[in-house]
Design a protein around this motif. Structure first.
Motif, PDB file in Angstrom:
ATOM      1  N   ASP A 135      -7.485  -0.531  -5.478  1.00 47.08           N
ATOM      2  CA  ASP A 135      -6.903  -1.615  -4.689  1.00 47.08           C
ATOM      3  C   ASP A 135      -7.988  -2.574  -4.196  1.00 47.08           C
ATOM      4  O   ASP A 135      -7.790  -3.793  -4.169  1.00 47.08           O
ATOM      5  CB  ASP A 135      -6.107  -1.043  -3.513  1.00 47.08           C
ATOM      6  CG  ASP A 135      -5.331  -2.104  -2.757  1.00 47.08           C
ATOM      7  OD1 ASP A 135      -4.944  -3.121  -3.369  1.00 47.08           O
ATOM      8  OD2 ASP A 135      -5.113  -1.928  -1.556  1.00 47.08           O
ATOM      9  N   ASP A 189      -0.973  -3.944  -5.990  1.00 47.35           N
ATOM     10  CA  ASP A 189      -1.028  -2.569  -5.478  1.00 47.35           C
ATOM     11  C   ASP A 189      -0.274  -1.605  -6.379  1.00 47.35           C
ATOM     12  O   ASP A 189      -0.665  -0.444  -6.511  1.00 47.35           O
ATOM     13  CB  ASP A 189      -0.490  -2.522  -4.052  1.00 47.35           C
ATOM     14  CG  ASP A 189      -1.458  -3.161  -3.087  1.00 47.35           C
ATOM     15  OD1 ASP A 189      -2.162  -2.419  -2.394  1.00 47.35           O
ATOM     16  OD2 ASP A 189      -1.543  -4.398  -3.050  1.00 47.35           O
ATOM     17  N   LYS A 213     -10.051  -3.987  -7.667  1.00 45.30           N
ATOM     18  CA  LYS A 213      -9.179  -4.861  -8.442  1.00 45.30           C
ATOM     19  C   LYS A 213      -9.695  -5.115  -9.865  1.00 45.30           C
ATOM     20  O   LYS A 213      -9.999  -6.246 -10.240  1.00 45.30           O
ATOM     21  CB  LYS A 213      -8.944  -6.190  -7.718  1.00 45.30           C
ATOM     22  CG  LYS A 213      -8.252  -6.023  -6.384  1.00 45.30           C
ATOM     23  CD  LYS A 213      -7.781  -7.323  -5.825  1.00 45.30           C
ATOM     24  CE  LYS A 213      -7.213  -7.197  -4.444  1.00 45.30           C
ATOM     25  NZ  LYS A 213      -6.285  -6.150  -4.173  1.00 45.30           N
ATOM     26  N   GLU A 224       0.835  -1.207   0.000  1.00 47.61           N
ATOM     27  CA  GLU A 224       0.000   0.000   0.000  1.00 47.61           C
ATOM     28  C   GLU A 224       0.874   1.262   0.000  1.00 47.61           C
ATOM     29  O   GLU A 224       0.535   2.256  -0.643  1.00 47.61           O
ATOM     30  CB  GLU A 224      -0.942   0.027   1.204  1.00 47.61           C
ATOM     31  CG  GLU A 224      -2.290  -0.590   0.971  1.00 47.61           C
ATOM     32  CD  GLU A 224      -2.293  -2.111   1.045  1.00 47.61           C
ATOM     33  OE1 GLU A 224      -1.284  -2.697   1.500  1.00 47.61           O
ATOM     34  OE2 GLU A 224      -3.300  -2.706   0.644  1.00 47.61           O
TER      35      GLU A 224
END
Length: 156
Positions: free
Chosen positions: A114, A138, A117, A85
């Motif tokens: 994130d 990520d 997806k 992240e």
């Protein structure tokens, strides 16, 4: 599976869980992304080429860190591993104007991509394992957020 606090004595695991931000009981990815913001701010003082070098090094380091922690925990991509992240947000906010609204939008877009997806992130998340697998989804979420932000900036 809860991450044992004793694991944080190892600097590899401490980094992979974002200095403890990934230990949040709820939304560890969001807390990890928040914890990445002060480091992103410090990166703003670098020329863009050095910023990119830091991104590349942070990605390579992240492959090792995330892979080592996943292996220690015996889990492919534990939610508490948030170094990915950090790097994803740093990608999303590359060259963004130093304005709270652009920063907040970049943060929100990164979290959206994130969590959502979209293709091919979902495929890579399911099929690529180890530290590289943890990092790549990520990184792509960060790229999607970056491209969206840049488009919005140009259109504004």
């Amino acid at each position: 599976m809860k991450i044992p606090v004793s694991l944080l004595k190892n600097p590899v695991h401490l980094l992979s869980v974002g200095f403890g931000s990934g230990l949040a009981a709820k939304a560890p990815g969001t807390f990890g992304t928040i914890a990445a913001l002060p480091f992103w701010y410090a990166l703003q003082f670098l020329p863009p080429v050095y910023y990119v070098v830091v991104l590349i090094l942070a990605f390579v380091l992240g492959v090792y860190l995330c892979g080592a922690t996943a292996e220690a925990l015996g889990v492919h991509d534990h939610g508490g591993i948030v170094w990915d992240e950090f790097v994803g947000l740093w990608i999303a906010l590359f060259m963004v104007p130093m304005n709270i609204w652009w920063i907040a939008l970049g943060f929100a877009l990164f979290r959206l991509f994130d969590i959502w997806k979209p293709w091919p992130i979902r495929v890579l998340d399911a099929k690529v394992h180890g530290g590289f697998g943890i990092m790549i989804d990520d990184v792509l979420a960060g790229v999607y957020a970056y491209l969206t932000l840049q488009l919005l900036f140009v259109l504004s």
